[in-house]
Write a protein that holds these residues in place. Sequence first.
Motif, PDB file in Angstrom:
ATOM      1  N   UNK A 227       0.809  -1.220   0.000  1.00 20.81           N
ATOM      2  CA  UNK A 227       0.000   0.000   0.000  1.00 20.81           C
ATOM      3  C   UNK A 227       0.844   1.272   0.000  1.00 20.81           C
ATOM      4  N   UNK A 228       2.041   1.214   0.549  1.00 18.21           N
ATOM      5  CA  UNK A 228       2.812   2.453   0.702  1.00 18.21           C
ATOM      6  C   UNK A 228       3.514   2.863  -0.589  1.00 18.21           C
ATOM      7  N   UNK A 229       4.127   1.918  -1.274  1.00 12.92           N
ATOM      8  CA  UNK A 229       4.940   2.263  -2.447  1.00 12.92           C
ATOM      9  C   UNK A 229       4.188   2.158  -3.777  1.00 12.92           C
ATOM     10  N   UNK A 230       3.020   1.554  -3.800  1.00 15.54           N
ATOM     11  CA  UNK A 230       2.296   1.385  -5.062  1.00 15.54           C
ATOM     12  C   UNK A 230       1.793   2.739  -5.563  1.00 15.54           C
ATOM     13  N   UNK A 231       2.145   3.062  -6.815  1.00 18.24           N
ATOM     14  CA  UNK A 231       1.690   4.323  -7.411  1.00 18.24           C
ATOM     15  C   UNK A 231       0.551   4.042  -8.386  1.00 18.24           C
TER      16      UNK A 231
END
Length: 326
Positions: A227-231
């Motif tokens: 969830x944090x790094x997905x663009x």
Amino acid sequence: MNTYATNTDRYREAPHNPSERGRKPRVIVLIRHGESESNKDKKVNEFTPNHLIPLTEKGWSQARHAGVELLRILNLDNNDIVENLEAKYPLPPHRHKGLTLKDYKPLNRRKDRNIVFYTSPYTRTRETLKGMLDVVDEYNLINSGVHVCEDHAYKPCGKQKHSIWPCIPSGHYENNESTHCFVGGNKSEYLQYRVKDEPRIREQDFGNFQEVSSMQDVMKKRATYGHFFFRFPQGESAADVFDRVASFQETLFRHFEDKHSRKPRDVIVLVTHGIYARVFLMKWFRWTYEEFESFTNVPNGSMMVMELDETADRYKLRTVLPKWTE
């Protein structure tokens, strides 16, 4: 003498001299907006820009209840009024009871007189703020006899493509003598608040118009990727939001340290979005990205409270956030 070095040293030393520091807010509160049309039906995103999606009727109820919840944590003149307002603006039916406050008993009993609201410029956050301010205005009317004229009340939405906002702007607003129709009743001080539109606390950008079936596929990829790094295509990652959070927090810190040129701010309230609120807490409390991903989104209309512990000179998170493991 090296002027640059001297000025730099003075700036570095200022925070260690209490007489030269501004007073930090007693509490910092984050509010997730009430239920929006998009929360109710994702198809709205296919034809309505994300920033223009309004609250549902349930969302307005959550906003007013959030106003009551805010009053409950403040140091006020008359808590009986808050109890009556809570009965008037109860939780909507079938609504999550909200987040748990742990170990919150105001460490400082100084009366809260000044609130600064920062709001995301999205329609649903501005409308949430409007619902909250209606409750604060009602408290002021009952407690202090201060009535805000309807024509001079905070307005959640302005006209697009106009360089000048009509009447009272939603971008910057203050309830002061210029907005009052009358002042009567007792001489109790009223809660004074200021509103600042702040684009940096907007929602994570998921792209423009969002086709539902395509977004379902994208969400599955995010669950696998993280969830944090997905663009998001044509959008942002939570890591991108982190950069906006860092910039905004630097602005807050400058205000905290500026003793002479800033107005008082006993309480700061951010009316924002679920992901932004969690990233804000991640940056503030220096969570790892794994810790960030361990938390689920908070319910609409929920309040997260950070309280200043003056003995340690740091803020403590008093709200228990929900986790995936629960």
